[in-house]
Write an enzyme that holds these catalytic residues in place. Structure first.
Site, mmCIF file in Angstrom:
data_model
loop_
_atom_site.group_PDB
_atom_site.id
_atom_site.type_symbol
_atom_site.label_atom_id
_atom_site.label_comp_id
_atom_site.label_asym_id
_atom_site.label_seq_id
_atom_site.Cartn_x
_atom_site.Cartn_y
_atom_site.Cartn_z
ATOM 1 N N PHE A 1 3.527 6.631 1.814
ATOM 2 C CA PHE A 1 4.486 7.364 0.997
ATOM 3 C C PHE A 1 3.828 8.406 0.096
ATOM 4 O O PHE A 1 4.508 9.133 -0.603
ATOM 5 C CB PHE A 1 5.302 6.387 0.157
ATOM 6 C CG PHE A 1 5.882 5.267 0.980
ATOM 7 C CD1 PHE A 1 6.835 5.518 1.944
ATOM 8 C CD2 PHE A 1 5.432 3.971 0.811
ATOM 9 C CE1 PHE A 1 7.356 4.501 2.727
ATOM 10 C CE2 PHE A 1 5.948 2.939 1.582
ATOM 11 C CZ PHE A 1 6.912 3.208 2.543
ATOM 12 N N PRO B 1 0.826 -1.214 0.000
ATOM 13 C CA PRO B 1 0.000 0.000 0.000
ATOM 14 C C PRO B 1 0.856 1.259 0.000
ATOM 15 O O PRO B 1 1.920 1.318 0.616
ATOM 16 C CB PRO B 1 -0.804 -0.117 1.296
ATOM 17 C CG PRO B 1 -0.860 -1.576 1.574
ATOM 18 C CD PRO B 1 0.458 -2.129 1.090
ATOM 19 N N CYS B 2 0.361 2.262 -0.695
ATOM 20 C CA CYS B 2 1.140 3.483 -0.899
ATOM 21 C C CYS B 2 0.832 4.590 0.101
ATOM 22 O O CYS B 2 1.493 5.619 0.094
ATOM 23 C CB CYS B 2 0.924 3.996 -2.314
ATOM 24 S SG CYS B 2 -0.798 4.398 -2.670
ATOM 25 N N SER B 3 -0.135 4.392 0.975
ATOM 26 C CA SER B 3 -0.574 5.499 1.843
ATOM 27 C C SER B 3 0.558 6.078 2.694
ATOM 28 O O SER B 3 0.562 7.269 2.987
ATOM 29 C CB SER B 3 -1.729 5.047 2.731
ATOM 30 O OG SER B 3 -1.342 3.955 3.537
#
Length: 186
Positions: A68, A64-66
């Site tokens: 960054f 998951p990118c949250s």
């Protein structure tokens, strides 16, 4: 995408229940590992798909990118469990979990992606690079956790709009080729 290119998706890991339901509805014959990736091992995966260590062609994993995203709290929330979809999870350490699974499975190639924000600010320090290691002390970075699994690794920001997708979507794409496979990934 892999299916459209003629590939076989042997299994997936997804712990968000609604996402599992959607995947099952579209691909009922693909096994889903429903547990948190921290509870999953390469041995469990390999046993399920009927392969031995080193036999898998491609391992794709995109944490998951949250943690960054430049739109989020980024490093202010690192190390904390927070709301993620319909559940809660710590997400800033999941690249290291991917590296652990990668090391267990030793596929020929791996691919993963994340937001462009992983290359900026404090995220850049956690990401690391081959240039940063010239001065030592980078073994606890995402980049080096991937390299230390035995891979030549490159990452680059690509934008989907440059590849015929009608949206401006910049992503950091990681590609790794196992070092015993003599392929240059410039």
């Amino acid at each position: 995408g892999y299916r459209l290119a003629g590939g076989d998706v042997l299994a997936i890991n997804e712990f968000v229940e609604l996402a599992q339901d959607t995947y099952r509805a579209n691909y009922p014959d693909t096994p889903i590992f429903t547990q948190d990736v921290r509870e999953l091992t390469g041995e469990i995966i390999l046993n399920k798909i009927g392969l031995k260590k080193g036999e898998l062609d491609i391992l794709d994993g995109s944490p998951p990118c949250s943690s960054f995203s430049i739109a989020g709290a980024k490093e202010k929330m690192w190390g904390e469990v927070k709301k993620y979809s319909d559940t809660e999870q710590r997400t800033d350490d999941l690249f290291f979990e991917f590296s652990r699974i990668l090391n267990d499975i030793q596929p020929k190639v791996f691919v993963c992606e994340n937001v462009a924000g992983i290359t900026q600010g404090a995220s850049k320090d956690l990401l690391g690079s081959d240039q940063l290691n010239m001065f030592g002390g980078e073994e606890n970075t995402i980049y080096h956790s991937l390299v230390n699994c035995g891979y030549n690794v490159r990452y680059k920001i690509l934008n989907a709009k440059d590849y015929g997708v009608p949206q401006n979507r910049a992503r950091t794409i990681f590609i790794g080729v196992r070092k015993d496979i003599k392929v240059d990934i410039t």
